[in-house]
Design a protein around this motif. Sequence first.
Motif, PDB file in Angstrom:
ATOM      1  N   GLY A 104       0.808  -1.206   0.000  1.00 28.33           N
ATOM      2  CA  GLY A 104       0.000   0.000   0.000  1.00 28.33           C
ATOM      3  C   GLY A 104       0.840   1.254   0.000  1.00 28.33           C
ATOM      4  N   LEU A 105       1.986   1.205   0.640  1.00 30.32           N
ATOM      5  CA  LEU A 105       2.889   2.349   0.681  1.00 30.32           C
ATOM      6  C   LEU A 105       3.524   2.610  -0.678  1.00 30.32           C
ATOM      7  CD1 LEU A 105       4.201   4.421   2.665  1.00 30.32           C
ATOM      8  CD2 LEU A 105       6.019   2.741   3.024  1.00 30.32           C
ATOM      9  N   GLY A 106       3.514   1.591  -1.541  1.00 30.51           N
ATOM     10  CA  GLY A 106       4.183   1.724  -2.826  1.00 30.51           C
ATOM     11  C   GLY A 106       5.684   1.583  -2.706  1.00 30.51           C
ATOM     12  N   ALA A 107       6.123   0.887  -1.659  1.00 25.76           N
ATOM     13  CA  ALA A 107       7.552   0.728  -1.401  1.00 25.76           C
ATOM     14  C   ALA A 107       8.076  -0.493  -2.152  1.00 25.76           C
ATOM     15  CB  ALA A 107       7.799   0.598   0.093  1.00 25.76           C
ATOM     16  N   THR A 108       8.168  -0.373  -3.464  1.00 22.13           N
ATOM     17  CA  THR A 108       8.611  -1.500  -4.288  1.00 22.13           C
ATOM     18  C   THR A 108      10.081  -1.842  -4.062  1.00 22.13           C
ATOM     19  OG1 THR A 108       9.083   0.014  -6.118  1.00 22.13           O
ATOM     20  CG2 THR A 108       6.902  -1.009  -6.067  1.00 22.13           C
ATOM     21  N   THR A 109      10.806  -0.939  -3.396  1.00 20.74           N
ATOM     22  CA  THR A 109      12.229  -1.189  -3.134  1.00 20.74           C
ATOM     23  C   THR A 109      12.448  -1.986  -1.849  1.00 20.74           C
ATOM     24  OG1 THR A 109      12.345   0.947  -2.007  1.00 20.74           O
ATOM     25  CG2 THR A 109      12.954   0.902  -4.339  1.00 20.74           C
ATOM     26  N   CYS A 158       9.115 -11.401  14.381  1.00 15.02           N
ATOM     27  CA  CYS A 158       9.535 -12.445  13.446  1.00 15.02           C
ATOM     28  C   CYS A 158       9.760 -11.924  12.030  1.00 15.02           C
ATOM     29  CB  CYS A 158       8.484 -13.556  13.411  1.00 15.02           C
ATOM     30  SG  CYS A 158       6.835 -12.971  12.973  1.00 15.02           S
ATOM     31  N   VAL A 159       9.528 -10.625  11.799  1.00 12.61           N
ATOM     32  CA  VAL A 159       9.649 -10.059  10.462  1.00 12.61           C
ATOM     33  C   VAL A 159      10.694  -8.951  10.474  1.00 12.61           C
ATOM     34  CG1 VAL A 159       8.424  -8.857   8.594  1.00 12.61           C
ATOM     35  CG2 VAL A 159       7.235 -10.583   9.952  1.00 12.61           C
ATOM     36  N   GLU A 160      11.426  -8.825   9.398  1.00 15.21           N
ATOM     37  CA  GLU A 160      12.327  -7.706   9.213  1.00 15.21           C
ATOM     38  C   GLU A 160      12.125  -7.119   7.829  1.00 15.21           C
ATOM     39  OE1 GLU A 160      16.088  -9.576  10.001  1.00 15.21           O
ATOM     40  OE2 GLU A 160      16.406 -10.128   7.891  1.00 15.21           O
ATOM     41  N   LEU A 161      12.462  -5.840   7.676  1.00 12.38           N
ATOM     42  CA  LEU A 161      12.291  -5.140   6.403  1.00 12.38           C
ATOM     43  C   LEU A 161      13.655  -4.812   5.827  1.00 12.38           C
ATOM     44  CD1 LEU A 161       9.473  -2.576   7.324  1.00 12.38           C
ATOM     45  CD2 LEU A 161       9.250  -4.967   6.623  1.00 12.38           C
ATOM     46  N   GLY A 162      13.799  -5.076   4.545  1.00 16.54           N
ATOM     47  CA  GLY A 162      15.069  -4.781   3.897  1.00 16.54           C
ATOM     48  C   GLY A 162      14.880  -4.409   2.453  1.00 16.54           C
ATOM     49  N   THR A 163      15.950  -3.972   1.835  1.00 14.36           N
ATOM     50  CA  THR A 163      15.918  -3.622   0.425  1.00 14.36           C
ATOM     51  C   THR A 163      15.660  -4.866  -0.407  1.00 14.36           C
ATOM     52  OG1 THR A 163      17.488  -1.838   0.805  1.00 14.36           O
ATOM     53  CG2 THR A 163      17.222  -2.579  -1.466  1.00 14.36           C
TER      54      THR A 163
END
Length: 240
Positions: free
Chosen positions: A204-209, A222-227
């Motif tokens: 939804g944020l449009g964070a395709t990267t 249990c989740v992490e965000l990365g490139t």
Amino acid sequence: MDDSTLAAVAVLSDDLRRRMYGFIRRSDGPVTRDEAADSVGISRKLAAFHLDKLVDVGLLRAGYGRPGETRGVGRAPKVYEPTDLDVQVSIPQREHGLLADILLDAVRTQDPGESGRDAALRVAADRGRELGDAERGRTRPGRLGAERALTCAGQMLERHGFEPARATPTLVRLQNCPFHPLAAKDPDLVCAINHAFLAGFLDGLGATTLTATLAPRPGACCVELGTAVPPASATSPTGA
């Protein structure tokens, strides 16, 4: 926790105020200063001081009089009743309400032939996507670069108690699980819901990267965000 929550908790740390507040919440209608004072065994004047403190932080509302009751000649007594303020304090922050909403919506909207788990993951992704859309509306439109996307995601994660921390310039680890200790009862389900929620948020944020990845760690989310890693080329370097 915002300032109003902290102020309410500070006021309730006093035993007399906490007991009077409990008495008023249990009462069938508005309570006078005399009744509040009698409930804890103090003077009317001291009760008035404590009651006004509860009003100041929004836990009580004050008015004048109950039907057919006066104090002195034609003078209605001041009365108090609880407001709708809901005070919840948790350190670290928990979001059990969010998890409950997702599971409740999953039960209500479960399609024929759809498993309960699949319904929960669908709703979690939709809820995250809605949140991402709203967050994107507060940022400049268009494609978000990795740095800007991580910043926007970090703001939402902070508000919901995930305690994001930059492990590297391109990796955000979440130090707190807002769904603990419920996650310990069924980690496979709750972690899958969490993953679907955060992946939906990025969508939804449009964070395709960026990508949300399941990476369980003891005592953390249990989740992490990365490139996001770009897909490998279909053609090998040798052209084979």
